[in-house]
Design a protein around this motif. Sequence first.
Motif, mmCIF file in Angstrom:
data_model
loop_
_atom_site.group_PDB
_atom_site.id
_atom_site.type_symbol
_atom_site.label_atom_id
_atom_site.label_comp_id
_atom_site.label_asym_id
_atom_site.label_seq_id
_atom_site.Cartn_x
_atom_site.Cartn_y
_atom_site.Cartn_z
ATOM 1 N N VAL A 67 14.977 71.075 8.138
ATOM 2 C CA VAL A 67 15.803 70.278 9.032
ATOM 3 C C VAL A 67 15.498 68.806 8.806
ATOM 4 O O VAL A 67 16.392 67.973 8.691
ATOM 5 N N GLY A 70 17.093 67.349 5.802
ATOM 6 C CA GLY A 70 18.547 67.213 5.856
ATOM 7 C C GLY A 70 19.337 68.254 5.095
ATOM 8 O O GLY A 70 20.502 68.044 4.774
ATOM 9 N N ILE A 74 23.356 71.898 10.851
ATOM 10 C CA ILE A 74 23.049 72.271 12.234
ATOM 11 C C ILE A 74 24.293 72.808 12.950
ATOM 12 O O ILE A 74 24.207 73.761 13.719
ATOM 13 N N ARG A 75 25.460 72.197 12.683
ATOM 14 C CA ARG A 75 26.669 72.647 13.382
ATOM 15 C C ARG A 75 27.044 74.068 12.986
ATOM 16 O O ARG A 75 27.329 74.906 13.845
ATOM 17 N N VAL A 76 27.045 74.325 11.678
ATOM 18 C CA VAL A 76 27.333 75.686 11.210
ATOM 19 C C VAL A 76 26.332 76.664 11.831
ATOM 20 O O VAL A 76 26.709 77.709 12.357
ATOM 21 N N MET A 78 24.425 76.388 14.594
ATOM 22 C CA MET A 78 24.608 76.545 16.047
ATOM 23 C C MET A 78 25.787 77.462 16.346
ATOM 24 O O MET A 78 25.700 78.357 17.172
ATOM 25 N N PHE A 79 26.919 77.196 15.661
ATOM 26 C CA PHE A 79 28.123 77.972 15.944
ATOM 27 C C PHE A 79 27.903 79.450 15.608
ATOM 28 O O PHE A 79 28.242 80.335 16.399
ATOM 29 N N GLU A 81 25.163 81.027 15.529
ATOM 30 C CA GLU A 81 24.135 81.647 16.374
ATOM 31 C C GLU A 81 24.766 82.397 17.541
ATOM 32 O O GLU A 81 24.159 83.319 18.092
ATOM 33 N N MET A 140 32.530 71.037 10.703
ATOM 34 C CA MET A 140 31.465 71.692 9.946
ATOM 35 C C MET A 140 31.226 71.061 8.574
ATOM 36 O O MET A 140 30.146 71.206 8.018
ATOM 37 N N SER A 142 30.118 68.744 5.735
ATOM 38 C CA SER A 142 28.965 67.842 5.778
ATOM 39 C C SER A 142 28.545 67.465 4.358
ATOM 40 O O SER A 142 29.304 67.658 3.409
ATOM 41 N N PHE A 204 16.984 78.381 9.555
ATOM 42 C CA PHE A 204 17.091 77.678 10.832
ATOM 43 C C PHE A 204 17.563 78.631 11.929
ATOM 44 O O PHE A 204 17.114 78.555 13.070
ATOM 45 N N MET A 205 18.462 79.566 11.576
ATOM 46 C CA MET A 205 19.047 80.468 12.560
ATOM 47 C C MET A 205 18.168 81.670 12.880
ATOM 48 O O MET A 205 18.286 82.271 13.946
ATOM 49 N N TYR B 113 30.280 71.117 20.811
ATOM 50 C CA TYR B 113 28.974 71.694 20.468
ATOM 51 C C TYR B 113 28.011 71.736 21.639
ATOM 52 O O TYR B 113 27.071 72.526 21.636
ATOM 53 N N VAL B 116 28.987 75.070 22.745
ATOM 54 C CA VAL B 116 28.460 76.087 21.831
ATOM 55 C C VAL B 116 26.967 76.322 22.096
ATOM 56 O O VAL B 116 26.515 77.458 22.254
ATOM 57 N N VAL B 120 24.910 79.745 23.490
ATOM 58 C CA VAL B 120 23.768 80.382 22.819
ATOM 59 C C VAL B 120 22.575 80.454 23.775
ATOM 60 O O VAL B 120 21.895 81.477 23.887
#
Lengths: 278, 133
Positions: A67, A70, A74-76, A78-79, A81, A140, A142, A204-205, B113, B116, B120
Amino acid sequence: MTTLEFTALIGFGSLLAGFLGALTGLGGGVVIVPMLTLLFGVDIRYAIGAALVSVIATSSGAAAAYVRDGYSNIRVGMFLEIATTIGALSGAALALYLRVSIIAIIFGVVLLYSAYASFRKESDVSKDERVDRIATWLRMDSAYPTANGLTSYHVRNVPLGFLIMYVAGVLSGLLGIGSGAVKVLAMDQAMKLPFKVSTTTSNFMIGVTAAASAGIYLSRGYIDPGLAMPVMLGVLAGSLLGARVLAGAQVKTLRIVFSSVIGILAIEMIYNGIAGKF
Amino acid sequence: MDAQSTHAIDLQKDKRVDQLMGIVLRSGVLLAATIVAIGGAVFLERHRLPVADYHVFDGEPTQLRTVRGIVGQAWEWHGSGLIQLGLLLLIATPVARVVFSVGAFLYERDWTYVLVSLLVLGLLFYSLFSGHG
């Protein structure tokens, strides 16, 4: 065997698993369950509980570094998850109703797939510049660091990726693994993320996915302190060591050896499951 | 301001948030591992007997599977209670990361988000506190 001897043996085995898992990128969690059940005769439910905890430790430790550098999207992450946590809840619920021998067989099949997937070539970054409506709405797209500086990429097929992630979550909750191989499949193959971004975002997930099922396993009494302690500390120490050696290490041969070991363990899990030895 | 430079600023904000998130994750794991190790030392000190039979599954006693029970056992300095407390902290680390994400997206005014991450978070709390799944 005394408790001290048993703890030392499990701790050493877990250290080795974590070390090889980090070096080869396969993760240490996948070999913990076969090691505990086949080698030490531990009930598969205790084994899954201990493995789940070690998965959280290693993925959170490694995710911190990725993380920071870089790589992870993170958005991908989080979504998706949303999909993996719902999946993990279903998987942990399913574990209550399935017979142990069935769980062992499913475990073996997933293990075989993980070993196979580790040989897949890194796919090239998609040059497809068409805009995907859902991915754009979810912001998403990036960029990630490469040898040529920051390189941007586009994300596609969000619904398909979401569906595969749900399956990854179910497997994680049912088997106590990170199911990194399935997560990478969803992002790298379906959503066309760059390979490096897929693997680091998967990492990360994994912590959040595993935490969702670990809570259920803990409250159900599947997590034994005497067993989870050497496993968690061993895998964590091993993976930190592995990450340190990784820079400049020649891992190709090692990956073949480790994948073969995993393949053999997988077949033994399936055989023992069918023979009803669990 | 054109779209390009707005994007650049976004990336920079992300970077700072990413670094903080890394610290949250790392310190959580470190703290959890330390408590598990202390608990392990206490546990081994007191368990000189032959190893427990893990071949037979009978599940953990109530005081080692609920938050209240675990905290009580750890407070009385029982090895197994301390280990479970460390593991509980470990499970809480990714949850803390999601809480942190809610805050980070709020700061960026990225409402999609925020929603979102809250979803979660809700799922995680459901799994941790719904009891027996």
